[in-house]
Design an enzyme around this catalytic site. Sequence first.
Site, mmCIF file in Angstrom:
data_model
loop_
_atom_site.group_PDB
_atom_site.id
_atom_site.type_symbol
_atom_site.label_atom_id
_atom_site.label_comp_id
_atom_site.label_asym_id
_atom_site.label_seq_id
_atom_site.Cartn_x
_atom_site.Cartn_y
_atom_site.Cartn_z
ATOM 1 N N ARG A 128 -4.215 7.955 -0.923
ATOM 2 C CA ARG A 128 -2.841 7.554 -0.593
ATOM 3 C C ARG A 128 -2.494 8.030 0.809
ATOM 4 N NH1 ARG A 128 0.462 7.644 -6.367
ATOM 5 N NH2 ARG A 128 -0.168 5.523 -6.893
ATOM 6 N N GLN A 133 -2.402 2.218 2.680
ATOM 7 C CA GLN A 133 -1.307 1.669 1.877
ATOM 8 C C GLN A 133 -1.524 0.205 1.511
ATOM 9 O OE1 GLN A 133 2.257 2.510 4.159
ATOM 10 N NE2 GLN A 133 2.895 4.071 2.714
ATOM 11 N N ASP A 136 -3.743 -0.110 -1.518
ATOM 12 C CA ASP A 136 -3.389 0.726 -2.668
ATOM 13 C C ASP A 136 -3.072 -0.130 -3.898
ATOM 14 O OD1 ASP A 136 -2.535 2.613 -4.457
ATOM 15 O OD2 ASP A 136 -0.959 3.460 -3.186
ATOM 16 N N SER A 139 -0.817 1.321 -6.770
ATOM 17 C CA SER A 139 0.622 1.182 -6.551
ATOM 18 C C SER A 139 1.099 -0.241 -6.800
ATOM 19 C CB SER A 139 0.990 1.620 -5.126
ATOM 20 O OG SER A 139 0.836 3.012 -4.979
ATOM 21 N N TYR A 234 -0.325 13.132 -6.158
ATOM 22 C CA TYR A 234 -0.329 12.870 -7.592
ATOM 23 C C TYR A 234 0.141 14.121 -8.335
ATOM 24 C CZ TYR A 234 -3.251 8.768 -6.609
ATOM 25 O OH TYR A 234 -3.736 7.580 -6.141
#
Length: 381
Positions: A128, A133, A136, A139, A234
């Site tokens: 992350r 991004q 990802d 997500s 996390y």
Amino acid sequence: MVIGVPKEVASGENRVAIVPDVVPKYIKKGYQILVEKGAGINAGFPDEKYESAGAKILSDVNDLYSSSDIILKVQRPTEHPTLKKHELELMKKGTLLITFMYSLHYPELAKKCAELGINVISMDAIPRTTIAQRMDALSSQSNIAGYKSVIIAANHLKKIFPLMMTASGTISPAKVVIMGAGVAGLQALGTAKRLGAVVEVSDVRPAVKQEVESLGGKFIDMPTSESMQDASGYAKEQSEEFLRKQKEIIFKHVTEADIVITTALIPGKKAPILVTEEMVKNMRPGSVVLDMAVEFGGNCEISEKGKTVVKHDVTIVGEPNLPSLVPYHASEMYAKNLYNLIEYFTKEEGKFNFNMEDEILKGATIVKDSQVIHERTKALL
């Protein structure tokens, strides 16, 4: 290089790893695209759309695997139901497999990949970081899951969500408690608020309080002196003592809720129990618990994977694959994550540059050159 996209064979999986809109982008980068016949049907993408975009449709999945240098999948490889062979055994040695491997939960699968000479990049292990991004996928899929969790819970609730003032009287808004303020939890919060509910959110990380409040939720404070998240952002596994205190604090909030949505996962660990059977017993009849962590053990003590059950007059939803219930947009988002990854590592036309000095590949590569190189997976083996 040739990129192959087989039809997903895991039970209940409707997503696909490539969508027609992304095909021309790959071709422009110099890749050839093979798609198994019917691969996108369940997600709303017919074969004709892929062909129009420049992909070649193959009816024989054996041909697809034997012709592909890179295989893109959603679910981890499993036994093929019609060929009666493991999907990994259909791939040629040296193939690069990019999928959700979850190797911390299934380390033996990583070992099998190494034995067969299959290189693996796992989308659940993408770091992350700012650069990563766009890749990802955890997500992007959690966003979909958070949205769908509220829609499903609302459908099971015997009440409406918003405050409503009518000639027959005033209806109070539904109360929703969300456990976990990660991507899924925050999307669930936003969705529940848009439907008119009063929403409370608990999380072990005090740092997310501002995000919760900015979306209109009330943060349930958890006093703690512990460091509650790892370097990647996390949530970390918590001590038994902390979990006991947490349960005491949230008991009142849970038992007064109309809907409880749990989203807490610890990478590589069994999901923590946050909603006990005692809590469920004390909830109002007709209330709903939706356990988003049910695939990895569940946050609710009495949820059942793949089932919606009624216990103690409370409906408990244990749907393990929420993104698959919104396969069109889930596939679109996942396909873009995959393309962004491959595009980033394509330095020469049509060639994936396996640069292990890059922190993204260093974090997300599970198997390379017949060796399990992902440290945490290796430790489990």
